[in-house]
Design a protein around this motif. Structure first.
Motif, short mmCIF file in Angstrom:
data_model
loop_
_atom_site.label_atom_id
_atom_site.label_comp_id
_atom_site.label_asym_id
_atom_site.label_seq_id
_atom_site.Cartn_x
_atom_site.Cartn_y
_atom_site.Cartn_z
N UNK A 131 0.84 -1.20 0.00
CA UNK A 131 0.00 0.00 0.00
C UNK A 131 0.88 1.25 0.00
N UNK A 132 1.91 1.19 0.81
CA UNK A 132 2.86 2.29 0.94
C UNK A 132 3.52 2.59 -0.42
N UNK A 133 3.95 1.53 -1.08
CA UNK A 133 4.59 1.68 -2.39
C UNK A 133 3.60 2.28 -3.40
N UNK A 134 2.34 1.88 -3.27
CA UNK A 134 1.33 2.35 -4.22
C UNK A 134 0.85 3.76 -3.88
N UNK A 135 1.39 4.34 -2.80
CA UNK A 135 1.06 5.72 -2.49
C UNK A 135 -0.21 5.90 -1.66
N UNK A 136 -0.68 4.82 -1.03
CA UNK A 136 -1.84 4.97 -0.15
C UNK A 136 -1.44 5.79 1.07
N UNK A 137 -2.28 6.69 1.47
CA UNK A 137 -1.98 7.58 2.59
C UNK A 137 -1.70 6.76 3.85
N UNK A 138 -0.71 7.21 4.63
CA UNK A 138 -0.14 6.36 5.67
C UNK A 138 -1.16 5.85 6.70
N UNK A 139 -1.97 6.75 7.19
CA UNK A 139 -2.91 6.37 8.24
C UNK A 139 -3.87 5.28 7.74
N UNK A 140 -4.34 5.51 6.52
CA UNK A 140 -5.28 4.56 5.93
C UNK A 140 -4.59 3.22 5.68
N UNK A 141 -3.33 3.28 5.21
CA UNK A 141 -2.58 2.05 4.94
C UNK A 141 -2.42 1.23 6.21
N UNK A 142 -2.09 1.93 7.31
CA UNK A 142 -1.88 1.22 8.57
C UNK A 142 -3.18 0.61 9.06
N UNK A 143 -4.28 1.33 8.88
CA UNK A 143 -5.57 0.82 9.31
C UNK A 143 -5.93 -0.44 8.53
N UNK A 144 -5.73 -0.40 7.22
CA UNK A 144 -6.03 -1.58 6.40
C UNK A 144 -5.11 -2.74 6.77
N UNK A 145 -3.85 -2.41 7.04
CA UNK A 145 -2.89 -3.46 7.42
C UNK A 145 -3.31 -4.11 8.73
N UNK A 146 -3.80 -3.27 9.66
CA UNK A 146 -4.24 -3.81 10.94
C UNK A 146 -5.38 -4.80 10.76
N UNK A 147 -6.31 -4.43 9.87
CA UNK A 147 -7.44 -5.33 9.63
C UNK A 147 -6.99 -6.64 8.97
N UNK A 148 -6.03 -6.51 8.05
CA UNK A 148 -5.52 -7.72 7.38
C UNK A 148 -4.84 -8.64 8.38
N UNK A 149 -4.10 -8.04 9.32
CA UNK A 149 -3.44 -8.84 10.35
C UNK A 149 -4.47 -9.58 11.19
N UNK A 150 -5.57 -8.89 11.47
CA UNK A 150 -6.63 -9.51 12.26
C UNK A 150 -7.21 -10.69 11.48
N UNK A 151 -7.36 -10.48 10.18
CA UNK A 151 -7.94 -11.49 9.30
C UNK A 151 -7.11 -12.78 9.31
N UNK A 152 -5.78 -12.65 9.34
CA UNK A 152 -4.93 -13.85 9.36
C UNK A 152 -4.61 -14.27 10.79
N UNK A 153 -5.18 -13.56 11.77
CA UNK A 153 -5.12 -14.03 13.15
C UNK A 153 -3.84 -13.77 13.90
N UNK A 154 -3.10 -12.70 13.55
CA UNK A 154 -1.87 -12.43 14.31
C UNK A 154 -1.76 -10.96 14.68
#
Lengths: 348, 277
Positions: A131-154
């Motif tokens: 997301x970072x490489x693709x230029x997604x705004x940092x706060x939003x990228x971190x929020x999406x990353x957090x959700x993805x981490x939750x999705x894979x259970x870690x």
């Protein structure tokens, strides 16, 4: 509607003179012949595949069969010597560097056998990398990353470093990193091959669960027969840079195209491949109340292998209830279902 | 067999040629280096010594451990006690100026060498030459181009100290695992992003080792450069030699050692991949 991902006459020849190599290939020389007669190494020969939207497509073969080369030509980490790759009918092989980068950012993501996490970034930063490489705004990228981490259970290791995690956990990060970009196509190169068998099954389940939540087109490379049969919608069997057969696991097992494929699949034992949870049919057995533990019969655990529930199935004419890890009834298995899976490996 | 290849003559002619036609270039360079060196020295001399000592001790405590912080404090107090503070700061300023220039040329060269095999083939023997040539040899042309004083000292130091950072930047970037590069590319890095977000951070321990080596070489060269009037602790050692004053020479040497230990430990601490232990 045409297929989501189409490989059209894809060939790859490694060597200094690619044209000469392609010519040798057209003359129908085998991989060994090419190595002997010229300085060319055949990667893959004339591959044609149509992969449907939402399909989990496994490309299977032994090492050296060209499967890793093939998957890298889809996102052009390796450029094909000949042929075209079409994503949504757009020719990826004809793209400029700029267009290719856009496709890699938005449409095709990848999971690696060696995890390939960046050692200097924390887990959550690794997940947000694409997301970072693709230029997604940092706060939003971190929020999406957090959700993805939750999705894979870690979620709990978000601030750790990759080298503090076990292999299985690292690959969950790799999976989250690919998943979070919301790319429609995910390439998985021997993604679970470096993991212990038990963890591998766990990861396969995690992948299947993800795949249920949102259908992505997944191209999964594997040399592990059990893995392929367990997760695949369809399998392509590769050998010496060529595709020998394409079909659903059942089709291939029932009608192997040649002796190579037959030999490959001879040792499949469905009773050890699938768990009760894999084959349980939704609904409840007579007398059981949905979502509770009460049932006429003692339920079998969803994580039991089929061979372990055989004695139970032999004891009774009735369907066996299957309980998930919390003990709730998730479905049932009747004898017909069990026998069908044991005989033909048909799960889905 | 007896024949004569007048390399000495050629080199002298070449230097004469540069002196004749490159004087204005060297003048500009000289002014720039002078400004840099004096700027650093002035800003280090401006605060009272105790403030700088506290800052360095704090840095040591933050980057390493309390034991080394205590050592830093005690050893810097020792320097004040030997009445060598001014000389030590002068030497530190020279090292910092030379290192700054060395790194800003050396790191890009190292990256270029990692990307282009032909450039690596060219630069490798040049680096060997730069490193194995006796350090004193640089003093002669440096003095000829820039006269006597700090600037030629800095120039000689730059040349002498640059090789390790070039080498280790090159090596570090070349050794970045292939799967990390593939991951970077697969997620859509441009080549600039790949360098900045993947290769450079992954090569960081190696590059930091190169920077550390460069600083250490710079320190050793700065001492030698006192022979052409660069000043600082080297001057103290030199005076010790000229007067056969063992005590004075030892004090100067001790100052250099203290500076070396502090610089070494602190720069090394930046090498372990940004993970504080």
């Amino acid at each position: 509607m045409s297929a989501h991902l189409i490989l059209e006459n894809i060939s790859k020849v490694f060597g200094l003179n690619v044209e000469a190599g392609l010519e040798a290939l057209r003359q129908g020389k085998s991989k060994t012949e090419m190595l002997e007669s010229s300085a060319h190494v055949l990667g893959v020969r004339d591959i044609n595949l149509q992969i449907e939207r939402g399909e989990l497509f496994v490309i299977m073969g032994l090492s050296g069969s060209g499967k890793s080369t093939l998957v890298r030509m889809i996102n052009r980490l390796i450029d094909p010597s000949a042929g075209r790759v079409l994503v949504d009918d757009v020719d990826v092989t004809a793209m400029s560097n700029h267009e290719l980068i856009e496709v890699r950012r938005r449409k095709i993501s990848m999971v690696f056998q060696s995890f390939a996490l960046l050692p200097h970034l924390s887990i959550i930063e690794n997940v947000a990398f694409g997301l970072h490489i693709a230029g997604v705004e940092k706060k939003q990228a971190m929020e999406r990353a957090r959700q993805a981490l939750k999705l894979v259970g870690i979620s709990e290791v978000a601030d750790h470093r990759p080298d503090q995690l076990s292999g299985g956990m690292q690959q969950r990060v790799g999976l989250a990193r690919a998943w979070v970009t919301e790319s429609e196509i995910m390439l998985m190169d021997e993604a679970f091959s470096a993991l212990d068998p038990l963890i591998r099954t766990e990861m396969q389940d995690a992948l299947l669960a993800l795949q249920q939540s949102a259908k992505r087109t997944i191209v999964f490379i594997s040399h592990d027969l059990a893995e392929a049969v367990r997760i695949a919608d369809r399998i392509a069997v590769m050998a010496e840079g060529e595709i020998r057969q394409v079909g659903t696991p059942t089709e291939i097992i029932e009608n192997p195209a040649d002796d190579y494929v037959r030999a490959f699949f001879r040792d499949v034992q469905f009773s050890r491949l699938f768990t009760a949870g894999d084959i349980a049919m939704p609904g409840v057995t007579p007398g059981a109340i949905p979502g509770t533990k009460s049932s006429m019969l003692e339920p079998v655990s969803a994580t039991d292998l089929l061979e372990d529930i055989l004695p139970r199935a032999a004891e009774t004419e009735e369907s066996l209830p299957v309980a998930d890890t919390q003990g709730n009834i998730m479905g049932f298995i009747d004898r017909t279902r069990l026998l069908e899976v044991l005989a033909r490996g048909r799960v889905k | 067999m007896n024949f004569d290849i007048p390399i000495d003559q050629w080199v002298t002619n070449f230097v004469d040629f540069l002196l004749e036609y490159g004087q204005s270039f060297f003048d500009i360079l000289s002014i720039a280096l002078e400004t840099l060196t004096f700027g650093i020295e002035d800003s280090l001399m401006f605060p009272p010594p105790w403030l700088l000592i506290i800052l360095l001790t704090g840095l040591a405590a933050w980057r390493t451990n309390w034991r080394f912080a205590v050592f830093t404090l005690a050893s810097l107090m020792l320097i004040i006690g030997m009445d060598l503070w001014q000389e030590t700061v002068a030497t530190l300023a020279l090292v910092m100026a030379a290192t700054l220039v060395s790194l800003s040329i050396g790191i890009p060269l190292g990256i270029l060498a990692a990307y282009k095999d032909w450039f690596e083939r060219i630069i490798r023997p040049v680096l060997d030459l730069m490193q194995t040539m006796p350090a004193f040899v640089y003093l002669i042309p440096a003095a000829m181009f820039f006269g006597l004083g700090q600037v030629p000292g800095v120039v000689a130091t730059i040349i002498f100290s640059m090789p390790p950072v070039v080498r280790l930047t090159n090596l570090g970037i070349r050794q970045v695992p292939k799967d990390l590069l593939e991951a970077g590319l697969a997620f859509g890095c441009t080549s600039w992003q790949l360098l900045r977000k993947v290769q450079f951070p992954a090569a960081r321990p190696s590059i930091m080792a190169g920077i550390n080596q460069t600083i250490m070489l710079a320190l050793s060269m700065v001492v030698i450069a006192s022979m052409i009037g660069a000043g600082g602790l080297g001057d103290t050692v030199l005076r010790g030699i000229q007067r056969l004053d063992v005590g004075l020479g030892f004090e100067g040497g001790l100052g250099v050692v203290i500076l070396a230990i502090i610089l070494d430990r602190i720069t090394q601490s930046f090498g372990n991949n940004g993970i504080r232990r």
